[in-house]
Enzyme design. Structure first.
Site, PDB file in Angstrom:
ATOM      1  N   ARG A 307      -9.996  44.522 -23.809  1.00  0.00           N
ATOM      2  CA  ARG A 307     -10.862  43.423 -24.260  1.00  0.00           C
ATOM      3  C   ARG A 307     -11.214  43.637 -25.716  1.00  0.00           C
ATOM      4  O   ARG A 307     -11.996  44.510 -26.061  1.00  0.00           O
ATOM      5  CB  ARG A 307     -12.125  43.375 -23.401  1.00  0.00           C
ATOM      6  N   GLU A 391      -5.844  40.853 -15.671  1.00  0.00           N
ATOM      7  CA  GLU A 391      -5.363  39.533 -16.069  1.00  0.00           C
ATOM      8  C   GLU A 391      -4.586  39.596 -17.385  1.00  0.00           C
ATOM      9  O   GLU A 391      -5.047  40.162 -18.375  1.00  0.00           O
ATOM     10  CB  GLU A 391      -6.552  38.594 -16.221  1.00  0.00           C
ATOM     11  N   ARG A 432      -2.658  43.392 -25.165  1.00  0.00           N
ATOM     12  CA  ARG A 432      -3.040  43.655 -23.781  1.00  0.00           C
ATOM     13  C   ARG A 432      -1.823  43.945 -22.912  1.00  0.00           C
ATOM     14  O   ARG A 432      -1.851  44.823 -22.045  1.00  0.00           O
ATOM     15  CB  ARG A 432      -3.836  42.498 -23.187  1.00  0.00           C
TER      16      ARG A 432
END
Length: 465
Positions: A307, A391, A432
């Site tokens: 994040r 995710e 990510r």
RNA sequence: GGACAGGUGGCGGAGCGGCUGAACGCGCCGGUCUCGAAAACCGGUUUGCCCUUCGGGGCAACGUGGGUUCGAAUCCCACCCUGUCCGCCA
């Protein structure tokens, strides 16, 4: 934005939709304002019609009298002036009525507009009800034949995994300390093979989406005006998530905002346009830097590359005809593209049907795709993480909600203008996506095997370290 | 950043404050002519909203917002945007 006519016809549907999405919006107040607004408009318009009628009648008369006035003898003047004054008096009362309506409308407008923008798109009936991501429903899973996500990593590969943080630091692929020094928490610097791998996965997936799947390659602004954020429905609800550049306070005409996804730039391209039906569908892909404030996420996922405030993303959008079957088919196809990409990268993933409570205001339906990340999840008795899905992708289906705000239409069969449907999905978001790639491709000696499809983008190399 | 110029329909381009939702040209659609096509000629060709007894009726919009006026595309003010030249620059 919702369709006001549909709203009037069935406000209960929108009330329930907001409830299902856990969103606050005063439906009754909106109905009330809408009614007031329409009554005022009707009154104003009929008064104006009357005024126009009178105006047409007295206009030429006044013109003629003023002409006479110039040539008139002194003793006729008073008479003509009186006639002009009498004519000019006629619409005065109407004017006052119109102005009053104007004032009243202007008073209602800001609240009405703000409220209307807040009404979320009701979730589709086949979206499962739920309050949070806890209630999302797994639709399917895929594992490469050499890995079973039901078993611990060590059982699959014969050794205890390291996290992407440890691996990347060991190979000099990332520098958190210096980046944090420069920009603060949730920032990072990629270095050497870290930067190479990042670029490789972006460039490879961009080639996939554009060359193999025919999406039009685009580069679009990531600094946009507020209208663009409102048009794409990221505002007002997501205002806190966007970095705000206050140019107006330095004398410029308007502020700007950094976009959190390439979707904003891609969808904004055709705002206020009326396309020909045969131009559709539009398939666009971009590779853009994304900026997110991550407000409200304090303390969550603070370590590593999960994040962060700034990342790069290959994004796909489709703008198609207003046909539910067609937009559903596109949704499936866009998800299939991502599945193909993840399979080529050999990454275990699963598809999640997001529940009503996890949908954003603009979505009718959303499928999240999560990749297996060995360093996530709870820890086992030895203190090692068990691994978990995280995710990496999100595929949204919006009907005409977004295009209505953007005023993006096409000319339909009967020559009428129709709002387009829009969809969007991640292709790859990096760094990510480097988390599963690096963690899944690590070897016992700490080296990282480069996925085959990325090797042409890494000078043909097979491994890092 | 400095100096000019300008923002009107799909495009080009007019527009004494009332008869201008907007001349004219191009494009586009339909028709006449033709075996067919071109040319020529005729007709049509913005969008949004409100009301409707579904026949239709009405309002708004000439970059945006305000103002003057009985009446604004036309006058005034502010803002935004675009173009050109100069300066700076990846």
């Amino acid at each position: 934005m919702i369709d006001l006519k549909q709203f009037r016809a069935d406000p209960e549907r929108f009330r329930q939709g907001a409830r299902d999405k856990n969103m606050e919006v005063d439906i009754d107040r909106l109905l009330e304002l809408d009614e007031q607004r329409r009554a005022l408009m009707a009154k104003q318009e009929s008064t104006r019609a009357e005024q126009n009628r009178i105006s047409k009648e007295i206009g030429p008369q006044i013109g003629k009298l003023k002409g006479q006035l110039k040539k008139a003898a002194d003793d006729d003047r008073a008479e003509i002036e009186a006639q002009i004054a009498e004519l000019e008096q006629r619409p005065v009362a109407l004017k006052a009525t119109i102005q009053k309506c104007d004032q009243d409308l202007a008073e209602i407008k800001p609240e009405f507009d703000a409220l209307l923008l807040k009404v979320p798109q009701p979730p589709d009936p086949d979206v499962p009800k739920g309050v949070s991501e806890e209630d999302n429903v797994e639709k399917s899973r895929w594992n490469p034949d050499w890995y079973d996500t039901d078993k611990p990593f060590a059982e699959n590969k014969g050794f205890v995994p390291k996290s992407h943080i440890d691996l990347m630091q060991a190979h000099g692929m990332v520098d958190f300390e210096r980046a944090v020094k420069m920009a603060g928490t949730r920032h990072y610097a990629l270095a050497a093979d870290g930067m190479r791998l990042h670029q490789a996965v972006l460039n490879w997936s961009f080639d996939e989406i554009t060359s193999k799947h025919g999406f039009r390659p685009m580069s679009v602004p990531v600094i946009v005006r507020e209208e663009c954020m409102v048009g794409t429905a990221f505002f007002p609800s997501g205002r806190d998530q966007a970095y705000h550049i206050e140019e107006s306070s330095r004398g410029a005409g308007h502020d700007l905002f950094l976009t959190g996804t390439g979707e904003v730039g891609l969808m904004g391209l055709h705002a206020d346009e009326i396309l020909d039906a045969d131009q559709l569908p539009l398939q666009y892909a971009t590779i853009s830097t994304c900026f997110r404030r991550e407000a409200g996420a304090a303390g969550k996922d603070t370590a590593g590359l999960y994040r962060i405030h700034q990342f790069d993303k290959v994004e796909q959008v489709v703008i198609c005809k207003a046909d539910e079957q067609e937009s559903r088919a596109w949704h499936d196809r866009m998800i299939a593209i991502v599945e193909d990409i993840l399979k080529q990268l050999d990454l275990p993933y699963r598809l999640l049907q997001c529940c009503t409570g996890d949908l954003g205001p603009k979505n009718a339906d959303m499928i999240d795709i999560e990749c297996w990340m060995p360093s996530r999840g709870e820890t086992d008795e030895h203190g090692n993480p068990r691994g978990a899905y995280g995710e990496t992708h999100s595929a949204s289906r919006l009907y005409d909600y977004q295009c209505r705000r953007l005023n993006l239409r096409y000319r339909g069969e009967d020559k009428k203008t129709v709002f387009c449907h829009s969809l969007n999905n991640t292709v790859v978001a990096s760094p990510r996506i480097l988390i599963p790639i690096i963690e899944m491709c690590q070897n016992e000696d700490g080296s990282i095997t480069i996925p085959e499809v990325l090797r042409p983008y890494m000078n043909g190399r097979e491994r890092i370290g």
